[in-house]
Design a protein around this motif. Structure first.
Motif, short mmCIF file in Angstrom:
data_model
loop_
_atom_site.label_atom_id
_atom_site.label_comp_id
_atom_site.label_asym_id
_atom_site.label_seq_id
_atom_site.Cartn_x
_atom_site.Cartn_y
_atom_site.Cartn_z
N PRO A 136 56.65 33.70 41.31
CA PRO A 136 56.60 34.96 42.05
C PRO A 136 57.90 35.21 42.79
CG PRO A 136 55.29 33.27 43.16
CD PRO A 136 55.71 32.70 41.84
N LYS A 137 58.18 36.46 43.09
CA LYS A 137 59.44 36.84 43.73
C LYS A 137 59.50 36.26 45.14
CE LYS A 137 62.32 40.88 44.87
NZ LYS A 137 63.51 40.41 44.16
N TRP A 138 60.53 35.48 45.40
CA TRP A 138 60.61 34.76 46.67
C TRP A 138 60.83 35.69 47.86
CZ3 TRP A 138 58.84 31.01 49.12
CH2 TRP A 138 59.39 30.61 50.34
N ASP A 139 61.67 36.71 47.73
CA ASP A 139 61.92 37.60 48.87
C ASP A 139 60.62 38.20 49.40
OD1 ASP A 139 64.62 37.16 48.82
OD2 ASP A 139 65.12 38.99 47.72
N THR A 140 59.73 38.57 48.50
CA THR A 140 58.46 39.18 48.90
C THR A 140 57.55 38.14 49.56
OG1 THR A 140 58.68 40.66 47.01
CG2 THR A 140 56.56 40.62 48.13
N LEU A 141 57.47 36.96 48.96
CA LEU A 141 56.66 35.90 49.57
C LEU A 141 57.22 35.49 50.92
CD1 LEU A 141 55.97 33.52 46.54
CD2 LEU A 141 54.39 35.14 47.59
N ASN A 142 58.53 35.45 51.02
CA ASN A 142 59.17 35.06 52.28
C ASN A 142 58.86 36.08 53.37
OD1 ASN A 142 60.65 33.34 53.88
ND2 ASN A 142 62.64 33.91 53.05
N ALA A 143 58.85 37.36 53.00
CA ALA A 143 58.46 38.39 53.96
C ALA A 143 57.01 38.19 54.40
CB ALA A 143 58.64 39.77 53.34
N PRO A 168 58.58 30.07 63.95
CA PRO A 168 58.80 31.44 63.47
C PRO A 168 60.21 31.96 63.72
CG PRO A 168 56.67 31.28 64.54
CD PRO A 168 57.38 29.98 64.81
N VAL A 169 60.86 31.50 64.80
CA VAL A 169 62.22 31.96 65.08
C VAL A 169 63.19 31.41 64.03
CG1 VAL A 169 64.12 31.89 66.74
CG2 VAL A 169 61.77 32.20 67.55
N ARG A 170 63.05 30.14 63.70
CA ARG A 170 63.91 29.54 62.67
C ARG A 170 63.59 30.14 61.31
NH1 ARG A 170 64.03 23.15 63.15
NH2 ARG A 170 65.61 23.50 61.55
N MET A 171 62.31 30.42 61.07
CA MET A 171 61.94 31.06 59.80
C MET A 171 62.60 32.43 59.67
SD MET A 171 57.92 30.16 59.46
CE MET A 171 57.71 31.46 58.24
N ALA A 172 62.62 33.17 60.79
CA ALA A 172 63.25 34.49 60.76
C ALA A 172 64.74 34.36 60.45
CB ALA A 172 63.03 35.21 62.09
N GLY A 173 65.37 33.37 61.05
CA GLY A 173 66.78 33.15 60.78
C GLY A 173 67.03 32.80 59.33
N ALA A 174 66.16 31.97 58.77
CA ALA A 174 66.29 31.60 57.36
C ALA A 174 66.08 32.80 56.46
CB ALA A 174 65.29 30.49 57.02
N LEU A 175 65.14 33.68 56.84
CA LEU A 175 64.91 34.89 56.06
C LEU A 175 66.15 35.77 56.03
CD1 LEU A 175 63.04 36.92 54.58
CD2 LEU A 175 62.32 37.74 56.83
N TYR A 200 68.26 36.59 52.55
CA TYR A 200 68.00 37.93 52.00
C TYR A 200 69.32 38.67 51.75
CZ TYR A 200 65.63 42.37 51.26
OH TYR A 200 65.13 43.52 50.71
N ASP A 201 69.42 39.29 50.62
CA ASP A 201 70.62 40.04 50.26
C ASP A 201 70.52 41.45 50.82
OD1 ASP A 201 72.89 41.11 49.21
OD2 ASP A 201 72.21 41.10 47.12
N ALA A 202 71.12 41.65 51.99
CA ALA A 202 71.12 42.98 52.61
C ALA A 202 72.34 43.79 52.16
CB ALA A 202 71.11 42.85 54.13
N GLY A 203 73.13 43.24 51.25
CA GLY A 203 74.34 43.93 50.79
C GLY A 203 74.10 45.33 50.27
N PRO A 204 73.14 45.54 49.36
CA PRO A 204 72.90 46.90 48.86
C PRO A 204 72.52 47.88 49.96
CG PRO A 204 71.90 45.28 47.41
CD PRO A 204 72.36 44.53 48.62
#
Length: 484
Positions: free
Chosen positions: A364-371, A456-463, A467-471
């Motif tokens: 499954p798509k990791w970005d979505t699961l990570n969110a 949760p704070v470290r998890m947010a940092g890892a997210l 995450y590719d916010a470039g686009p």
């Protein structure tokens, strides 16, 4: 052998000889009969029995590729979207039975092992033998239908330094001897949920290794039987107070014990060692093998069942005392509906947008699961708050089952009835609300969900880092340069 029955599971647990300390008592046999573990062990036995029930068997099992026996679907290697959907349906089956309150049902660690068993390229970075060993272990777990727990982090002593620095390096579980036939482990790890009633414990890498030479003794992955010599469990006090399923409907069924694992000259044979040294690979254990993907897929599926339970409970409470027409109540119920539907949308999007990895595993798509795993721990804190709000003083006006069946029944029927329920029915519903919102069991559930994947704070940092916010940033820059 394939899928076990509940009795086979209980017999296996009772035949083991672990060292379990709870409330000043040392328990070394017949663990599944001890009051602190008995009810939860029987709930787990029910999950095993469901695999044999014609009503659930097609969902919960598939045919082993090596033996032809039926095995649990959470061991299926997903090669397509359809396979991933099959896995989710099986996970949902158990999660709906427990309403999401069993955080360590067998499909959680089964999911991890399934991904790890396919990650040949990852393990070859250290030594191909590690991949061969974990594949053999995965097949053992699959064919014997083993229930595993795991332990990840060092005890919470001095978090201002790394685990390898605490107590001069003597605190965290570490390799103290390497032999030709295996390693010797000393130190401690936490938090091993359901450890006393599991078949096996998986001691997998911590994700906080710095990758320095000093961290090499703390860099490993292995599995041991629950009663391995030199290993003992220190348990907290049970949060089930001995009440019936009427008075403690959740705790009496789903109270999962948590334990600290202590290793004292504990020997691990080579065939059970899946990584040795290589801190950098230990840090990449979950991300590069797909284990994190399939474990999180299981967790999000479970939490959808839990969100749905709280939606149902809140709605039942509101209807039972006639508050369901009030707009502030409807606002809270709407919040729960949104939570359920967002969870469903996230898991579905992660599946549909999944891809085959280099090993041919459909993940499954990791970005979505990570969110999803960053979102749920926070919104879940609202669930017991809403139940307390709806129930209010009703949570403090609750006679017990013994009172319902005593001479007091007449008073209960007259004075504790609801709009839609008799007095005894309302008492039973509100007992469930109590156990879900203000009991010790509910407090542990809230804490457990909040820190399930870590701080949760470290998890947010890892997210943010992953995450590719470039686009998105490019769109802003493009807009700023528009002339029209």
């Amino acid at each position: 052998m394939g899928i076990r029955t509940g009795q086979q599971y209980l017999d296996a647990i009772n035949a083991m000889r672990p060292h379990v300390v709870i409330d000043g008592e040392v328990v070394t046999e017949n663990i599944a009969e001890h009051p602190a573990f008995r009810n939860n062990a029987r709930t787990y036995a029910k999950l095993f029995d469901m695999q044999h029930d014609p009503a659930y068997q097609d969902r919960l099992t598939y045919t082993s590729p090596s033996t032809g026996d039926l095995v649990n679907s959470s061991f299926m290697v997903p090669r397509s979207l359809e396979d991933l959907e099959k896995r989710r349906d099986a996970i949902s089956c158990w999660a709906e039975y427990s309403n999401g309150f069993l955080g360590r049902s067998g499909d959680y660690m089964n999911s991890s092992l399934t991904a790890l068993a396919t990650a040949k390229k990852f393990f070859s970075k250290a030594d191909p033998v590690f991949g061969e060993r974990i594949e053999a272990y995965y097949e053992k777990a699959r064919e014997q239908d083993l229930l595993a727990t795991h332990t990840l982090i060092p005890p919470q002593v001095n978090r201002s330094v790394s685990g390898s620095e605490q107590l001069g390096g003597q605190l965290a579980a570490r390799i103290t001897e390497e032999r030709e036939d295996g390693i010797v482990i000393n130190g401690a790890r936490m938090l091993a949920t359901i450890a006393p009633i599991a078949d096996e414990i998986l001691v997998f890498p911590s994700t906080v290794l710095r990758g320095t030479p000093e961290d090499a003794p703390y860099s490993f992955a292995f599995a041991l039987p629950n009663d391995a010599p030199g290993m003992r469990y220190l348990c907290r006090t049970s949060l089930h107070n001995g009440g019936s399923t009427h008075d403690e409907p959740l705790a009496s069924r789903f109270e999962e014990m948590d334990a600290v694992v202590v290793f004292e000259d504990c020997f691990v044979p080579n065939e059970r060692i899946f990584m040795l040294g290589h801190p950098e690979l230990c840090n990449a254990w979950y991300a590069e093998t797909g284990a994190g993907h399939l474990m999180t897929h299981q967790v999000v599926t479970r939490t959808i069942a839990k969100s749905t339970f709280f939606l149902g409970l809140a709605s039942e409470l509101a209807a039972s005392i006639g508050i369901d027409g009030f707009q502030h109540i409807q606002e809270d119920i709407a919040e729960l509906i949104v939570d359920v539907e967002i969870g469903k949308a996230l898991i579905r999007a992660a599946e549909v947008d999944g891809e085959l990895n280099d090993e041919g595993v459909y993940l499954p798509k990791w970005d979505t699961l990570n969110a999803a795993r960053n979102w749920y721990p926070k919104i879940a804190q609202r669930f017991p708050q809403i139940i307390r709000k709806f129930s209010a003083s009703g949570l403090m006006a609750l006679p017990g089952e013994a009172d319902v069946n005593s001479d007091a029944r007449g008073d209960i029927e007259k004075y504790l009835q609801g709009k839609t329920l008799t007095g005894p029915e309302r008492v039973r519903l509100f007992k469930l609300a109590y156990d879900a919102s203000i009991s010790g069991f509910s407090g542990r559930q809230s804490l457990y969900e909040y820190f399930f994947f870590g701080d949760p704070v470290r998890m947010a940092g890892a997210l943010v880092k992953s995450y590719d916010a470039g686009p998105a940033r490019a769109r802003v820059r493009e807009f700023l340069t528009r002339e029209d």
